[in-house]
Design an enzyme around this catalytic site. Structure first.
Site, PDB file in Angstrom:
ATOM      1  N   ASP A 327       1.246  -0.936  -0.290  1.00  0.00           N
ATOM      2  CA  ASP A 327       0.142   0.101  -0.642  1.00  0.00           C
ATOM      3  C   ASP A 327       0.693   1.454   0.330  1.00  0.00           C
ATOM      4  O   ASP A 327       1.851   1.690   1.106  1.00  0.00           O
ATOM      5  CB  ASP A 327      -1.173  -0.305   1.083  1.00  0.00           C
ATOM      6  N   GLU A 363       1.407  -0.369  -5.171  1.00  0.00           N
ATOM      7  CA  GLU A 363       0.879   0.666  -5.339  1.00  0.00           C
ATOM      8  C   GLU A 363       1.507   2.229  -5.272  1.00  0.00           C
ATOM      9  O   GLU A 363       1.772   1.977  -4.859  1.00  0.00           O
ATOM     10  CB  GLU A 363      -0.279   0.866  -4.693  1.00  0.00           C
TER      11      GLU A 363
END
Length: 657
Positions: A327, A363
């Site tokens: 993330d 990401e």
């Protein structure tokens, strides 16, 4: 109690004689180990830990055993303006904790200096590590990733026993496995299952975090999702692997749930704030907030790098996972001078003997300076491709001059992933993810509807490149519902026919809705829970068919870039080569893609024709003669190779043998 020589093994290390506890703190004047009874409520002992020359505070507790509950207290200067948060009243979670006796619950006392938190903080549990047989990942780039929020995925599944619903173990239930196998899933990507705490504004609103992107202990599994701990995770991974489905864990190493300076003191802040978090140069009391979550973990610090690497190794060694999704991964590569593909932490992950063959998915953005790094991560990192998402959405919405961008993304985004000399695409193509509209909401709403989140609809993205097919939100209008369903089918077709890795969020294959909420992280309720009885089986079958076609024809899942030298032709629907005028027509919305590919069913090389029509009218279709053979449709029974291509549709044809 005796103190041993340095072992350089942070955390709780179990041996035949007892347990060695070790925790890092550069600035604490004293760190104490607190031992609790089996209920985690009564403190049994408080032991001062000795500090070694490396900044580790250690103590060996003779006779301590597996299952012991513990926490730390750190004493020293309390001066938040100088980045020092030492408060011996705070019971602190070991950053290396591998199990907790209870979930985190937000409480204002966690942020008050001098207020003892032993009664409200979870206790770490001493565990015995049980290695599994680490096997090569099942998943390979170009495969099909299925993103799952573990709790919401099975909370309403009629066949899963009630006691099992919402847990990792439910993923191994035969009914769930059957759904995954029907779709042809290559790997499930589990949204965070490590321990997290609610953001402090949620409890007063009667809301709670349902996604888990607010971690405290980076290795400890959340007891709400994985009550059986690492054993449950390892058994579930094994059950999925037995069905040729890999497991990718979505992990958060960019921030922690301790938030900004008004947040809770639970672990890293109280142990060594200046080591674990990034601060503005010259202002140690000011946290850098490149995450939008109040703090930023200092991924460049050697102690933090070791924690991240040890966490990854832990999940491979003791659960056998295929890999990880990171993330806000730009933070992992951000050093003093900004992001670098050669940052120490990224390089160490790629070189680690246990990690280097794992699936690594970034990401590739955060909100910090230079935070958007799509295409700039080092191989073998795959990258979430938001450009693919946006270019597909605007194409199908009907925006002008979008055909070229759509096709570039469709073909693997060579404009992004060949920039640094790459010969393979590292794209992860997706149209919708946990963050944003569901696929059905994308074609049912022109604006977000986040009123239930309690922030007056201010939260969430405002520009979603969405459309509603004539009516905003829920409707009983049959024509509107039919148009939305056709759009979802076309979008699914675009996704599964695109080159590179594809990702689908659970439920999008069946028309799942979140009532227009595009930031549903705080909706642990019927808004996010998957209503299995409401899923559209026809849409599910369409997705399953597309997935099977993708597996049958390897060219669709290849990661090498198309060369145009015999491997692909770009044609009009009339079968003639596309001209510059065709490409640049303002509202060009139709295309025929001719691919040369092995056919694993017929065991020969064939031509595959992909016919795309985003317009709202029928389009004449005439496929070129394939060396004297005929074409057959793979999506619509008896669809002729010459005739009309329906509005808002994609058709797939293959040469008859």
């Amino acid at each position: 109690m005796t103190t041993t020589a340095p072992s350089f093994a942070p955390g709780a290390t179990l041996s035949g004689e007892g347990v060695e506890f070790s925790v890092y703190s550069h600035d604490a004047s004293r760190v104490e180990l607190c031992l609790f009874d089996n209920d985690g409520n009564t403190e049994l002992a408080r032991l001062t830990m000795g500090r070694d020359e490396n900044g580790f505070h250690r103590v060996f507790v003779e006779g301590a055993a597996e299952g012991a509950r513990y926490g730390f207290r750190a004493d020293g200067v309390y001066s938040p303006d100088h980045g020092l948060w030492f408060d011996p009243a705070k019971l602190l979670i070991d950053p290396y904790a591998k199990a907790l006796d209870r979930p985190f619950v937000h409480d204002g006392r966690l942020a008050l200096f001098g207020t003892d938190t032993a009664a409200i903080a979870p206790k770490a549990i001493v565990t015995r590590d049980v290695p599994v047989s680490v096997k090569p990942p099942l998943f390979r780039p170009g495969g099909f990733v299925y993103e799952i929020a573990v709790r919401s995925f099975t909370m309403l599944h009629p066949d899963v026993p009630e006691a099992m619903r919402g847990t990792v173990a439910a993923l191994a239930h035969p009914a769930v496995l059957a759904h995954l196998k029907r779709l042809g899933v290559d790997a499930v990507e589990l949204m965070p299952i490590t321990a997290w705490i609610d953001e402090r504004h949620l409890p007063p609103l009667g809301l709670s975090n349902s996604w888990g992107y607010n971690p405290i202990a980076l290795m400890a599994l959340d007891p709400r999702l994985v009550p059986g701990g690492m054993t449950e995770l390892a058994e579930t991974v094994a059950a999925l692997r037995a069905e040729n489905i890999g497991v990718v864990l979505d992990l958060v190493f960019n921030h922690s749930g301790e938030s900004d300076r008004h947040g809770a003191t639970l672990s890293m802040r109280g142990l060594d704030n200046l080591t674990y978090y990034r601060h503005v140069d010259g202002r140690p009391g000011e946290l850098i907030n490149d995450t939008g979550c109040g703090n930023t973990i200092a991924g460049e610090h050697p102690v933090v790098r070791q924690l991240v690497l040890d966490s990854l190794r832990h999940f491979v060694r003791h659960a056998g996972v295929d890999g990880f999704r990171f993330d806000l991964a730009t933070i992992l590569g951000r050093e003093a001078d900004g992001f670098s593909a050669h940052a120490a932490l990224l390089s160490e992950i790629c070189a680690d003997p246990l990690l280097k063959d794992r699936v690594l998915i970034a990401e590739p953005w955060d909100i910090g300076p230079g935070g958007y790094q799509l295409g700039n991560f080092p191989a073998p990192f795959l990258e979430w491709n938001d450009r693919y998402r946006d270019d597909n959405r605007t194409f199908w919405r009907g925006d002008s001059h979008r055909l070229g961008a759509f096709v570039t993304a469709f073909a693997g985004s060579s404009d992004i992933f060949s920039r640094h000399g790459g010969e393979n695409t590292r794209t992860v193509n997706f149209l919708a993810a946990h963050d944003g509209f569901t696929l059905m909401d994308l074609v049912s709403h022109t604006v977000k509807h986040n009123e239930a989140n309690g922030e007056d609809n201010r939260d969430g993205h405002n520009e979603n490149r969405s459309w509603n097919n004539g009516v905003e939100g829920a409707t009983t209008d049959g024509a509107v519902l039919s148009a939305r369903r056709a759009d979802v089918k076309a979008l699914l077709s675009s996704l599964f026919l695109s080159r590179g890795t594809v990702m689908l969020t659970a439920g999008d294959e069946g028309g799942r809705s979140q009532q227009g909420n595009n930031n549903a992280y705080c909706q642990d309720n019927a808004i996010t829970w998957m209503h299995w009885d409401r899923l559209d089986d026809g849409l599910i079958e369409h997705a399953a068919t597309l997935s099977a076609i993708r597996k049958r024809f390897p060219a669709l899942g290849e990661t090498t870039f198309l060369s145009g030298a015999g491997d692909v032709e770009w044609l009009t629907l009339a079968g003639s080569p596309m001209t510059v005028a065709d490409w640049e027509a303002p509202f060009a919305g139709s295309l025929l893609v001719l691919l040369k590919t092995p056919d694993l069913q017929q065991q020969r090389i064939v031509h595959l024709a992909l016919a795309i029509n985003r317009t709202h009218g029928d389009q004449a279709l005439a496929l070129p003669p394939p060396e004297g053979r005929e074409w057959t449709s793979l999506l619509s029974a008896n669809h002729p190779a010459t005739g009309l291509l329906h509005p808002r549709s994609v058709e797939i044809f293959v040469e008859k043998h």
